[in-house]
Design an enzyme around this catalytic site. Structure first.
Site, PDB file in Angstrom:
ATOM      1  N   ASN A   1       0.592 -52.346   0.926  1.00  0.00           N
ATOM      2  CA  ASN A   1       1.770 -52.203   1.782  1.00  0.00           C
ATOM      3  C   ASN A   1       2.339 -50.791   1.608  1.00  0.00           C
ATOM      4  O   ASN A   1       2.748 -50.426   0.517  1.00  0.00           O
ATOM      5  CB  ASN A   1       2.790 -53.279   1.357  1.00  0.00           C
ATOM      6  N   TYR A   2       2.369 -50.018   2.692  1.00  0.00           N
ATOM      7  CA  TYR A   2       2.866 -48.637   2.591  1.00  0.00           C
ATOM      8  C   TYR A   2       4.399 -48.553   2.573  1.00  0.00           C
ATOM      9  O   TYR A   2       4.943 -47.488   2.325  1.00  0.00           O
ATOM     10  CB  TYR A   2       2.403 -47.816   3.794  1.00  0.00           C
TER      11      TYR A   2
ATOM     12  N   HIS B   1       8.514 -60.404   4.396  1.00  0.00           N
ATOM     13  CA  HIS B   1       8.512 -59.599   3.166  1.00  0.00           C
ATOM     14  C   HIS B   1       9.927 -59.566   2.604  1.00  0.00           C
ATOM     15  O   HIS B   1      10.911 -59.622   3.332  1.00  0.00           O
ATOM     16  CB  HIS B   1       8.009 -58.168   3.431  1.00  0.00           C
TER      17      HIS B   1
ATOM     18  N   GLU C   1       6.020 -62.755  -4.564  1.00  0.00           N
ATOM     19  CA  GLU C   1       6.498 -61.468  -5.095  1.00  0.00           C
ATOM     20  C   GLU C   1       7.945 -61.615  -5.573  1.00  0.00           C
ATOM     21  O   GLU C   1       8.871 -61.549  -4.748  1.00  0.00           O
ATOM     22  CB  GLU C   1       6.478 -60.387  -4.011  1.00  0.00           C
TER      23      GLU C   1
HETATM   24  O1  LIG Z   1       6.578 -55.341  -2.340  1.00  0.00           O
HETATM   25  C1  LIG Z   1       5.456 -55.138  -2.764  1.00  0.00           C
HETATM   26  C2  LIG Z   1       4.265 -55.222  -1.892  1.00  0.00           C
HETATM   27  O2  LIG Z   1       4.568 -55.823  -0.690  1.00  0.00           O
HETATM   28  C3  LIG Z   1       5.222 -54.772  -4.179  1.00  0.00           C
HETATM   29  O3  LIG Z   1       5.631 -53.476  -4.350  1.00  0.00           O
HETATM   30  P1  LIG Z   1       5.183 -52.707  -5.690  1.00  0.00           P
HETATM   31  O4  LIG Z   1       3.685 -52.785  -5.780  1.00  0.00           O
HETATM   32  O5  LIG Z   1       5.670 -51.297  -5.451  1.00  0.00           O
HETATM   33  O6  LIG Z   1       5.890 -53.373  -6.812  1.00  0.00           O
END
Ligand SMILES: O=C(CO)COP(=O)(O)O
Length: 222
Positions: free
Chosen positions: A9-10, A93, A141
């Site tokens: 994810n950018y 998200h 997440e």
């Molecule tokens: O939100 C994320 C991916 O969608 C996770 O972000 P990080 O890998 O920067 O912790």
């Protein structure tokens, strides 16, 4: 065990914006070809067409609205994403939360246009609820670990294994990804050992001085 799925994810990181989005996608494609591991990218919406046109790699949208054609100014329409070259989308998200009704509508639209679907969640109960909607993937997440550099697979292994267990009970066809703080080979290894089928990650690769080297390290223990 089947090969893991890695989804990068950018977000709106500068390094992954505009031409940077293309360069990171090229690094992902190279590592994917070298390793045989599927690596997909989720650039910002205005960069989807450019990345999909210039790099042969699965491209995901970061968001999709559950709306159809018509009077929906400023919304993200599934057909537009599909025609831009995306093959899938994130839904809900942590940085783009939706209501339950909106998640369901977004999922329906994504399916209508043949897009792969990843519903993001924040704990075991929301993961179970998301699995009940029947996406291709759920991605657990914990928000407090996102962008922290502290890997969910080490800091909160129970939320990963608990999600895997909950999803298996509800719909074994739904695959589980985990994310937040994942950047090293050992983080991905731990995630897979907990039963997840891949990772959703961002800063550890997008903000790395050398994203290709960071990706190679990430997959080194698969
Ligand atoms: O939100 C994320 C991916 O969608 C996770 O972000 P990080 O890998 O920067 O912790």
């Amino acid at each position: 065990m089947s090969s893991p799925f890695i989804l990068l994810n950018y977000k709106t990181y500068l390094q992954g914006t505009g031409q940077g989005a293309v360069e990171i996608a090229k690094a992902c494609k190279e590592v994917s070809e070298e390793s045989g591991i599927e690596i997909a990218v989720a650039p910002q919406l205005p960069d989807i067409y450019r990345v999909a046109s210039e790099v042969e790699i699965p491209v995901f949208s970061q968001h999709l609205d559950g709306i159809g054609a018509g009077s929906f100014t400023g919304h993200v329409f599934g057909k537009a994403i599909k025609e831009a070259g995306a093959v899938g989308t994130l839904i809900n998200h942590s940085e783009r939360r939706l209501t339950l009704a909106e998640i369901e509508a977004s999922l329906k639209s994504a399916k209508e246009f043949g897009l792969r679907t990843v519903i993001c969640t924040n704990n075991v109960p929301t993961t179970a609820a998301a699995a009940a909607l029947g996406p291709d993937y759920v991605a657990i997440e914990p928000p407090e670990l996102i962008g922290s550099g502290i890997p969910v697979s080490k800091a909160d292994p129970e939320v990963v294994s608990g999600s895997v267990k909950a999803v298996a009970k509800i719909d074994p066809a739904v695959k589980v990804l985990c994310g937040a703080g994942i950047s090293k080979g050992e983080d991905l290894r731990a995630a897979l050992d907990l039963g997840s089928q891949g990772v959703l990650l961002a800063s550890g690769i997008v903000k790395a001085a050398d994203p290709k080297a960071a990706l190679e390290e990430l997959i080194s223990l698969v």
